[in-house]
Scaffold this motif. Structure first.
Motif, PDB file in Angstrom:
ATOM      1  N   LEU A   1       2.389  -8.347  -6.149  1.00 37.71           N
ATOM      2  CA  LEU A   1       1.955  -9.745  -6.107  1.00 37.71           C
ATOM      3  C   LEU A   1       2.742 -10.625  -7.086  1.00 37.71           C
TER       4      LEU A   1
ATOM      5  N   THR B   1       0.832  -1.205   0.000  1.00 38.72           N
ATOM      6  CA  THR B   1       0.000   0.000   0.000  1.00 38.72           C
ATOM      7  C   THR B   1       0.865   1.253   0.000  1.00 38.72           C
TER       8      THR B   1
ATOM      9  N   ASN C   1      -5.694 -10.041  -8.418  1.00 37.98           N
ATOM     10  CA  ASN C   1      -6.650  -9.673  -7.376  1.00 37.98           C
ATOM     11  C   ASN C   1      -8.098  -9.695  -7.826  1.00 37.98           C
TER      12      ASN C   1
ATOM     13  N   THR D   1       2.629   1.744  -3.500  1.00 35.31           N
ATOM     14  CA  THR D   1       1.866   2.326  -4.617  1.00 35.31           C
ATOM     15  C   THR D   1       1.480   3.775  -4.320  1.00 35.31           C
TER      16      THR D   1
ATOM     17  N   ASP E   1       2.742  -2.421 -11.003  1.00 31.94           N
ATOM     18  CA  ASP E   1       2.582  -2.870  -9.618  1.00 31.94           C
ATOM     19  C   ASP E   1       2.842  -4.371  -9.587  1.00 31.94           C
TER      20      ASP E   1
ATOM     21  N   TYR F   1      -5.899  -4.419  -7.706  1.00 33.95           N
ATOM     22  CA  TYR F   1      -5.835  -3.949  -6.319  1.00 33.95           C
ATOM     23  C   TYR F   1      -4.417  -3.472  -6.053  1.00 33.95           C
ATOM     24  N   HIS F   2      -4.323  -2.262  -5.513  1.00 31.99           N
ATOM     25  CA  HIS F   2      -2.993  -1.691  -5.265  1.00 31.99           C
ATOM     26  C   HIS F   2      -2.817  -1.298  -3.811  1.00 31.99           C
TER      27      HIS F   2
HETATM   28  C1  LIG Z   1      -0.783  -5.986  -6.694  1.00 37.35           C
HETATM   29  C2  LIG Z   1      -0.848  -5.530  -5.272  1.00 37.35           C
HETATM   30  N1  LIG Z   1      -0.505  -4.265  -4.960  1.00 37.35           N
HETATM   31  C3  LIG Z   1      -0.531  -3.806  -3.710  1.00 37.35           C
HETATM   32  C4  LIG Z   1      -0.944  -4.603  -2.674  1.00 37.35           C
HETATM   33  C5  LIG Z   1      -0.983  -4.042  -1.302  1.00 37.35           C
HETATM   34  O1  LIG Z   1       0.000  -4.604  -0.510  1.00 37.35           O
HETATM   35  P1  LIG Z   1      -0.139  -4.636   1.084  1.00 37.35           P
HETATM   36  O2  LIG Z   1      -1.244  -5.580   1.407  1.00 37.35           O
HETATM   37  O3  LIG Z   1       1.205  -5.101   1.534  1.00 37.35           O
HETATM   38  O4  LIG Z   1      -0.423  -3.246   1.521  1.00 37.35           O
HETATM   39  C6  LIG Z   1      -1.322  -5.938  -2.947  1.00 37.35           C
HETATM   40  C7  LIG Z   1      -1.757  -6.891  -1.921  1.00 37.35           C
HETATM   41  O5  LIG Z   1      -2.106  -6.690  -0.894  1.00 37.35           O
HETATM   42  C8  LIG Z   1      -1.281  -6.396  -4.271  1.00 37.35           C
HETATM   43  O6  LIG Z   1      -1.642  -7.641  -4.583  1.00 37.35           O
END
Ligand SMILES: Cc1ncc(COP(=O)(O)O)c(C=O)c1O
Ligand SMILES: NCC(=O)CCC(=O)O
Length: 433
Positions: free
Chosen positions: A243, A119, A212, A122, A240, A145-146
């Motif tokens: 994952l 999180t 996601n 991004t 991104d 999902y980012h």
């Molecule tokens: C592609 C992607 N970006 C960002 C995130 C966010 O990461 P985090 O959960 O460590 O904040 C995730 C998964 O949670 C993800 O799959």
């Protein structure tokens, strides 16, 4: 399989003091129903719950554990590291080593900054993109999902997709207004967005392999198209890879698809199971980040020595000859086995895999974006999920998540998984009819 009596007690007690009983919504079994096992420990390919059940684990802490749980070398490195203290808030050689390791692994990456989650990665990458271009808007894709910061928690995948409300209340309207959400794999939509707002768009952020909304691959030409459209309009392309990073053949989408993004976000695998995210990219952009430049971004625990140790150890093992290929072989074997089970039953569903990621949609039609993913039979998925779990196989508790594989999974684990999957399919189908 024992009942999950103790888990049920702990879940009920947790719900009194933690929203929904969990510290991240995807853990709650909301979309499949029932009680999530409370975990006592992980070892290799297995999770053990507090009621004494063992599960073959295919979500692996949602991706980070590419070597499996408690890999002996990672554990030993951490044991040694913890004796030297848990955090300094001052620079270390370890941070330099991990930065170099990732840069060496990831083609075109010139500089990198460690943070504590995907999180944060991004969020910070977009701040850099906006600062670099002086433009406010970003393009994201529906069902990607980012993470959960305001400007990207719009039409998001993962748990937000299960909630049926991909747009969260509480997101500042201003933040959401500058986010343009487009269908994944749809270059015409991207061209149209740039035709209308081209001089306002700072960046396009994309999961180059989407994980996601279930596992969805980019159509041939999609990523290349994003690269050329963003170049043409002076916007940045942000991959991104939180994952998919270190899980695709060659280690990254940049390597696998031969595309050179301006900025990259990473997480999961690079932290070896400890809280790590990172953003990086071209020197001219990353030198905007404080204190080299004016874009402020900071973190009390960023570059934490335990997290750096776990990440570095895991990446170095992953880079040993044959290791990634072995994990990919097992993924391919699982996918092939699942497809054989499906065809034998005359079912129109297909599993697919790439690198050490895999997925299975209960949809008769090809899935290439959010709308097509939503056509999946989530009721059948929920039944399949629980039938599998009762047989000691734990996949992510949602149709709209990816499967993962680790080095620790043995061929015997895969055989056991496929046998369980066949029985679970039969049980789930019998219940639905
Ligand atoms: C592609 C992607 N970006 C960002 C995130 C966010 O990461 P985090 O959960 O460590 O904040 C995730 C998964 O949670 C993800 O799959
Ligand atoms: N694919 C979904 C994630 O990786 C997110 C995990 C979480 O939010 O806990």
């Amino acid at each position: 399989m024992n009942d999950r009596v103790r888990s049920a007690e702990l879940f009920a007690a947790s719900r009194e003091v933690i929203p929904g009983g969990v510290n991240s919504p995807v853990r709650s079994f909301r979309s499949v129903g029932g009680t999530p096992p409370f975990i006592a420990r992980g070892e290799g390919a297995y999770l053990y719950d507090v009621d004494g059940n063992r599960y073959i684990d295919y979500f692996l802490s949602w991706g980070p554990l590419v070597l499996g749980h408690a890999h002996p070398e990672v554990v030993e490195a951490l044991r040694e590291a913890v004796l030297r203290g848990t955090s300094y808030g001052a620079p270390t050689e370890l941070e330099l080593e991990l930065a170099r390791e990732v840069i060496d692994f990831y083609p075109g990456l010139e500089m990198i900054r460690m943070v504590n989650s995907g999180t944060e990665a991004t969020m910070s990458a977009l701040r850099v993109a906006r600062a670099a271009t002086g433009r406010p808007k970003v393009v994201k894709f529906i069902g990607n999902y980012h993470g959960h910061h305001d400007s990207l928690l719009v039409r998001a995948g993962s748990g937000a997709m299960d909630m049926g409300v991909p747009d969260s209340p509480g997101v500042a309207p201003g933040a959401a207004r500058d986010t343009l959400s487009l269908p994944y794999n749809d270059l015409d939509a991207v061209r149209e967005a740039f035709r209308q707002h081209g001089d306002q768009i700072a960046a396009v952020i994309v999961e180059p392999v989407a994980g996601n909304m279930g596992l969805v691959l980019p159509r041939p030409g999609f990523l290349e198209g994003l690269r050329s459209i963003t170049r043409e309009h002076g916007a940045l392309l942000v991959f991104d890879e939180v994952l998919c990073g270190f899980r695709l053949p060659g280690g990254s989408a940049a390597a696998h698809f031969g595309i050179d993004p301006d900025l990259v976000t990473l997480g999961k695998v690079i932290g070896g199971g400890l809280p790590v995210g990172a953003y990086g990219g071209k020197r001219r952009y990353m030198e905007l980040v404080a204190p080299a430049g004016p874009v402020y971004q900071a973190g009390t625990l960023s570059g934490n020595p335990l997290a750096m140790t776990a990440g570095l150890t895991q990446l170095r093992i992953l880079r040993r000859p044959g290791v990634m290929a072995e994990i990919e072989r097992k993924t391919a074997r699982l996918v092939e086995g699942l497809n054989a089970l499906l065809s034998r039953r005359g079912l129109p569903y297909r599993a697919q895999g790439i690198g050490s990621l895999w997925g299975l949609f209960f949809s008769a039609e090809p899935v290439y974006d959010y709308e097509s993913a939503l056509k999946s039979d989530t009721r059948l998925f929920a039944r399949f999920f629980h039938a599998l779990l009762r047989r000691g196989v734990y996949i992510a508790p949602s149709q709209f998540e990816s499967g993962f594989m680790s080095l620790a999974h043995t061929d015997a684990d895969l055989d056991a998984t496929l046998e369980a999957a066949g029985d679970a399919l039969d049980e789930a189908l019998a219940m639905v009819q």
